[in-house]
Design a protein around this motif. Structure first.
Motif, short mmCIF file in Angstrom:
data_model
loop_
_atom_site.label_atom_id
_atom_site.label_comp_id
_atom_site.label_asym_id
_atom_site.label_seq_id
_atom_site.Cartn_x
_atom_site.Cartn_y
_atom_site.Cartn_z
N SER A 609 0.82 -1.21 0.00
CA SER A 609 0.00 0.00 0.00
C SER A 609 0.86 1.27 0.00
N TYR A 610 2.14 1.14 0.32
CA TYR A 610 3.03 2.29 0.27
C TYR A 610 3.59 2.52 -1.13
N PHE A 611 3.21 1.68 -2.07
CA PHE A 611 3.75 1.77 -3.41
C PHE A 611 2.62 1.85 -4.43
N SER A 612 2.95 2.44 -5.56
CA SER A 612 1.99 2.50 -6.66
C SER A 612 1.90 1.11 -7.30
N PRO A 613 1.02 0.91 -8.28
CA PRO A 613 0.83 -0.44 -8.83
C PRO A 613 2.07 -1.09 -9.42
N ASP A 614 3.13 -0.32 -9.72
CA ASP A 614 4.32 -0.95 -10.31
C ASP A 614 5.32 -1.43 -9.26
N CYS A 615 5.01 -1.23 -7.97
CA CYS A 615 5.91 -1.64 -6.89
C CYS A 615 7.29 -0.99 -7.02
N PHE A 616 7.32 0.20 -7.57
CA PHE A 616 8.56 0.97 -7.69
C PHE A 616 8.32 2.40 -7.25
N HIS A 617 7.37 3.06 -7.88
CA HIS A 617 7.02 4.40 -7.45
C HIS A 617 6.19 4.34 -6.16
N LEU A 618 6.12 5.46 -5.47
CA LEU A 618 5.48 5.48 -4.16
C LEU A 618 4.03 5.95 -4.26
N SER A 619 3.20 5.44 -3.36
CA SER A 619 1.79 5.80 -3.34
C SER A 619 1.58 7.07 -2.51
N GLN A 620 0.32 7.53 -2.45
CA GLN A 620 0.02 8.73 -1.67
C GLN A 620 0.30 8.50 -0.19
N LYS A 621 0.14 7.26 0.24
CA LYS A 621 0.42 6.93 1.64
C LYS A 621 1.89 7.21 1.96
N ALA A 622 2.78 6.84 1.05
CA ALA A 622 4.21 7.09 1.25
C ALA A 622 4.53 8.57 1.08
N HIS A 623 3.88 9.22 0.12
CA HIS A 623 4.12 10.66 -0.08
C HIS A 623 3.72 11.46 1.15
N THR A 624 2.71 11.00 1.85
CA THR A 624 2.29 11.66 3.09
C THR A 624 3.42 11.62 4.11
N ILE A 625 4.02 10.47 4.27
CA ILE A 625 5.10 10.32 5.24
C ILE A 625 6.34 11.08 4.78
N MET A 626 6.62 11.07 3.47
CA MET A 626 7.76 11.83 2.96
C MET A 626 7.60 13.32 3.22
N ALA A 627 6.41 13.84 3.04
CA ALA A 627 6.17 15.27 3.28
C ALA A 627 6.42 15.62 4.74
N LEU A 628 5.94 14.77 5.65
CA LEU A 628 6.16 15.01 7.08
C LEU A 628 7.65 14.90 7.42
N ALA A 629 8.33 13.92 6.83
CA ALA A 629 9.76 13.74 7.10
C ALA A 629 10.57 14.93 6.61
N LEU A 630 10.22 15.45 5.43
CA LEU A 630 10.92 16.62 4.90
C LEU A 630 10.69 17.83 5.80
#
Length: 1119
Positions: A609-630
């Motif tokens: 669920s942290y990845f987009s359908p290609d299992c390489f790019h990140l999903s919105q769930k991961a982008h949420t955490i990346m934004a907070l981490a940044l």
């Protein structure tokens, strides 16, 4: 009874027993062969599939079709250009089917002439229309290489191809019965139609374009074949789309091409079967793993008997994206800007930011972020409004991004991107990230961004404070193995520096976040578990250097090293203080991605669920955490920022405090820049440091070569060519190139001492200062036992051996019989470099013969000896050694024309590379074939550090020419020093675990030491776990099987005999034998004879029975 009569009776009995013994030995030899065959059989049986119990009646439906039911394989749409390779893949697939039906008819293809798919379908359907009962497999290939991947009308082209496929299937369905059709997209990577001129643009990511085209083709075909008419209309016909394209990577290496073809055949076979659940993918193209039908899933795959795409469980129930809340609560109370607009970037509050912008690749373009279902095609959508560092869709309660956080401090923020679109769409605004971009694209992106900021009326370019986030490098490391020089850490960061330099010089009032490259290796875990349903084929295309290396390989180790080196180089760039020259601009490294922990589910599997359908790019769930981490990194002081990202741990949003209300920079963090690394002092010599403690010899002179300590070596000698002669090793100009600097020769040189000259003898001097045989100085005045001759080939080595034997015997300072000797043999470069001029003389068979002759001479005549045999190095790397000098540009190619003159993808280069490997293989076969195992005081050991030659690189990532002499072919003194260290270290590594690649670093502390647990030089015998360090004494060693010619066979099978002086026999006989002893011996002899006879007959009976059973089991199972 006298002694003589007793001995006569004993001799007679021994003679009788000897006949029985010979018979038993002969039978044992047969047994050894049969045992080997049995072991081979078991090995094959572990790879091949065992047939399942056959049903009582033939299948009445294509959905109950088993591999054994297929009578013939036919093909349609075979690609024209790589037709031979495609045909070989299908032939291998037919071989796999023969495991279940030995009578299956192999590939039946239509005419090789260029014909349309419809014409081929017509021809095939007419030719098979009379076959109503036999079940047929039709492979329909859909070539994708003729389409231009970046064309504006590629969608229309794909649609036309799909329509042709649909029409061909309708013809087959109408006329054929008992037919299973599997449709497979075929592509040869990098093979493009001449019309595809757009790919000549260096800014276009070809891998991404190719992967996109194949994904579009797969999706379009899947849409057609989901129509129930292809699987519900008749139980005797169905068409199925293979779940992944068949992609053949171009390869001039014939061995790798064969491996690729095998893997493609297994891929087709795997997709033919009903999909297995819970299997772990083996990331190793060298490992053959053949999936087999099971009792639970015995059929060939159709849409009826196998789950459809909509039923796959790639996204687990606990990981669905639809119901997840992506918003964040902002607990910060003080959200006010500074009372007046700050003039220093080091006093910048969140509320002071007026403009946001971003640069980077697909992770910032937000490919696939908003995909709410497992649809691979959605990955091509760029959901820029959801991008972690620049997206501005909705607000912070539903979408967490850096701009949406900043808007809580300044609602009039501008620059963020919205919606879906490319970088040139109006809503992309200042999100200038480009999918597929690499570090070299940063300068262009910066220019575009600066132009947009200067021209947009919403931005006061000179006065508005800006936050610009740059995140780049992922695509560089995905391709680093294709050109480790271009993608070297220093070159990549230099290209990033160019972009930052432009920002520094042209953009006022800006704080730039340089996000450190993420640790990308954990991504591999997603593609090991097949139950996740990840499209590994897609990721292999866009990021091959990360997914292709096998576990535990040196290639995977290089991934780790390069990943870390990229991160380190980014830190060095920012720590140089280069961007802190004035108060209205700075660059801050944000390291939250330095260490990444892959999120997992409760069952331990990676959470998709942290990845987009290609299992390489990140999903919105991961982008949420990346934004907070940044955001949190921006508020943390430089030097104390969070550098670990655990997705499952979650991030609590931090707030500015009363004491530290500013974004943290190096200045307001009181961080002291380390500055650029100091320029190292010029190297005075290529010596080494020595730290070994266990340097004592054995308490008594050892009689076994397998218990030989370094200090027991009294004599060194060397055989070989110009490398061992030290040709040009210290040359500073072309005039000195012909000089042989034998004193610094890696394996035999003895100039000065180890602290200033690193050679094998200088290392051994630390154990035995009185070592003899070393060569010194230059020329032929003090050659010692360095018998190497510049220009020598393998055919000249027997002459060198004879010269060595004669010289050692004549040396009165040596004890020929009792002194332990170390001989190093390294040759073959001249044979390989001239191979194309005389293929017969330089053949691997002749190489093996002359090497064997040389070793035989040493084995027969020289006692107490250990021989190092070096495998010939991989010469291909020399093609990359370039220097703008006459020696490098002219002499190099004249020295080694057969390797350096052919084109990169030429068959001539492929041939000589194959011969290179075969010479290495022949060396190992000869040395470890048992031929030289018959003496306790003699051993031959292959030292393989050159087996996989790695070209040394300098700080700029280019081939380091300081390791080579003036002709860019022979080694310099620096190269000799590292060769000596590598050889010594190989000698202290067990056989089977020796380092098979050179790691030239010129570090002074690389010398390994003997240990208390194993103080001996390693041989094959003492490398075995629990070995007794006693070699098996055999008067006739087993010879390796070889493909030698008839004329040399008798010579090859002539086993060298041992010198009588090497293993003296010590008789200890009495003069008489008691009378009663002769009688007892006679009775015992008879009993032994009867016992052996009974054992022999019983053994033969059992063996015959076993062989019959094995023969039955192995019938028709050869692959």
């Amino acid at each position: 009874m006298t002694t003589s009569s007793a001995l006569l009776i004993l001799a007679a009995l021994v003679g009788v027993c000897a006949q029985f013994t010979d018979s038993v030995n002969a039978d044992l030899r047969k047994n050894e062969l049969s045992t080997e065959k049995s072991e081979t059989t078991e090995s094959y049986m572990s790879i091949l599939c065992s047939p399942l119990p056959a049903p009582l009646s033939p299948p009445l439906s294509v959905h109950a079709l088993r591999p054994a039911d297929i009578s013939a394989v036919y093909t349609l749409g075979m690609p024209l250009s790589p037709r031979a390779e495609a045909s070989r893949v299908v032939s291998r697939l037919a071989e796999l089917l023969s495991m279940f039906n030995p009578e299956v008819i192999g590939e039946h293809q239509t005419s090789v002439q260029s014909r349309s798919l419809l014409e081929e379908a017509e021809e095939l359907s007419l030719s098979l229309s009379h076959q109503m009962t036999d079940w047929k497999l039709v492979l329909l290939f859909v070539p994708a290489d003729s389409l231009c991947t970046c064309s504006t009308h590629v969608a229309a082209d794909v649609k036309a191809v799909v329509q042709d496929v649909e029409a061909a299937l309708e013809i087959l369905q109408k006329r054929l019965q008992n037919t299973l059709v599997h449709v497979a997209v075929w592509s040869t990577y990098h093979q493009q139609d001449n019309r595809c001129e757009c790919l000549r643009n260096e800014r276009i990511n070809q891998r991404l374009q190719k992967a996109t085209l194949l994904m579009l083709m797969q999706d379009s075909l899947n849409h057609v074949l989901k129509n129930p008419k292809w699987y519900s209309k008749s139980p005797m016909f169905t068409a199925v789309l293979q779940s992944s394209p068949v992609v053949l990577e171009p390869n001039s290496d014939s061995e790798n091409t064969l491996s690729d073809l095998n893997q493609l055949a297994i891929q087709l076979w795997t997709n033919l079967l009903q999909p297995a659940v819970g299997q772990t993918e083996v990331m190793d193209n060298n490992v053959v793993t053949i999936p087999c039908p099971t009792q639970e899933q015995p059929f060939l795959q159709t849409r009826i008997n196998s789950p459809t795409d909509g039923e796959k469980t790639g996204y687990s129930k606990g990981s669905t994206l639809a119901d997840l809340v992506m918003g964040t609560e902002i607990p910060c109370m003080d959200r006010d800007p500074s009372p007046t607009v700050p003039t220093s970037v080091h006093e910048l509050r969140p509320g002071d930011i007026k403009v946001v912008a971003a640069l980077g690749d697909s992770l910032t373009a937000a490919n696939g972020v908003g995909a709410k279902k497992d649809n691979l095609l959605l990955v091509m959508n760029e959901y820029r409004g959801l991008s972690w560092s620049i997206g501005g869709d909705e607000n912070i309660t539903t979408v967490t991004t850096l701009p949406n956080i900043l808007r809580q401090f300044n609602p009039s923020l501008t620059g963020f991107s919205e919606g879906i679109g490319k970088e040139d769409s109006p809503k992309a605004f200042l999100n200038q990230a480009v999918a597929g971009a690499k570090s070299g694209d940063m300068a262009q992106q910066v220019h575009t961004l600066v132009d947009k900021m200067k021209s947009d009326p919403r931005i006061d370019f000179n006065n508005d404070w800006k936050v610009i986030t740059m995140f780049i490098g992922g695509n560089d490391i995905c391709d680093f193995c294709t050109d480790s020089i271009f993608f070297s850490p220093s070159n990549v960061v230099n290209r990033i520096r160019l972009g930052l330099d432009i920002l520094h010089s042209e953009v006022p009032r800006a704080i730039v976040n340089l996000v450190e490259l993420l640790n990308i290796v954990p991504l591999r875990d997603l593609h090991k578990d097949k139950s996740l349903g990840c499209p590994t084929w897609f990721v292999r295309l866009i990021c091959p250097c990360i997914l292709n290396p096998k576990e535990g390989s040196s290639e995977l180790q290089r991934v780790h090293e390069f990943n870390g080196a990229y991160q380190h180089a980014m830190r060095e760039l920012i720590d140089s203080g280069r961007y802190d020259t004035h108060d209205n601009f700075t660059v801050v490294l944000q390291p939250f991605f330095r260490e990444v922990f892959l999120p997992t589910l409760e069952d331990g599997r990676p959470d998709r669920s942290y990845f987009s359908p290609d299992c390489f790019h990140l999903s919105q769930k991961a982008h949420t955490i990346m934004a907070l981490a940044l955001w949190n990194n921006m508020l943390e002081p430089v030097g104390n920022k969070t550098f670990r990202q655990d997705f499952t741990a979650g991030n609590d949003l931090k707030c500015p405090s009363q004491t530290t209300p500013f974004f943290r920079t190096a200045i307001n963090s009181n961080y002291t820049f380390s500055g650029p690394p100091p320029t190292p002092a010029p190297v005075a010599n290529w010596g080494s440091d020595f730290s070994c403690v266990n340097t004592a010899p054995s308490k008594t002179v050892p009689t076994s070569v397998h218990r030989l300590r370094p200090a027991d070596i009294k004599v060194v000698a060397a055989l070989g060519d110009s490398i061992t002669a030290g040709f040009g090793a210290k040359a500073k100009n072309l005039l000195q190139l012909k000089t042989e600097y034998r004193g610094v020769s890696w394996s035999i040189g003895g100039d000065k001492n180890l602290e200033t000259v690193t050679t094998l003898p200088n290392i051994l001097k630390k154990f035995n200062p009185n070592i003899k045989g070393v060569s010194k100085g230059q020329g032929n005045r003090q050659t010692g036992f360095n018998m190497a001759v510049s220009g020598a080939k393998i055919a000249g080595i027997p002459g060198q051996v004879q010269h060595l034997i004669d010289t050692i015997k004549k040396d009165s300072t040596l004890d020929f019989q009792n002194d332990w000797k170390l001989v190093t043999l390294f040759v073959g470069g001249n044979d390989l470099c001239q191979y194309c001029n005389d293929r017969v003389s330089a053949s691997p068979q002749n190489y093996s013969y002359h090497l064997m002759t040389s070793l035989d001479m040493l084995y027969k005549e020289v006692p107490r000896t250990i021989v190092n045999v070096l495998e010939i190095l991989e010469i291909e790397g020399l093609r990359r050694i370039k220097k703008d000098t006459l020696g490098c540009s002219v002499l190099q190619k004249s020295v080694c024309p057969c390797f350096l003159l052919p084109g990169d993808d030429s068959p001539e280069l492929a041939e000589v590379k194959r011969i290179n490997r075969e010479l290495q293989i022949e060396t190992e076969k000869l040395v470890y074939g048992g031929r030289y195992d018959g003496r306790e005081d003699f051993a031959v050991v292959v030292q393989p550090f050159f087996k996989h030659s790695i070209l040394p690189l300098n700080a700029e990532g280019r081939p380091d020419t300081t390791y080579f002499s003036e002709d860019c072919f022979h080694f310099s003194e620096r190269g000799h020093a590292d060769m000596a260290t590598a050889l010594w270290n190989n000698m202290l590594e067990p056989v089977g675990k020796k380092q098979t690649y050179n790691n030239f670093t010129s570090a002074r502390n690389n010398i390994k030491c003997p240990t208390e647990e194993h103080p001996y030089i390693f041989t094959k015998v003492n490398s075995l776990a629990g070995s007794t360090t006693t070699a098996p004494k055999t008067s006739r060693p087993v010879l390796p099987q070889s493909s030698t010619t008839q004329s040399t066979y008798s010579i090859l099978t002539s086993v060298p005999t041992m010198p009588s002086s090497a293993l003296p026999l010590t008789p200890n006989c009495s003069d008489s034998v008691p009378v009663w002893l002769a009688v007892v011996l006679a009775v015992i002899g008879l009993l032994i004879g009867w016992g052996i006879t009974w054992l022999l007959l019983s053994y033969r009976a059992k063996q015959n029975k076993r062989m019959m059973m094995v023969a039955v089991e192995m019938k028709d199972t050869t692959f």
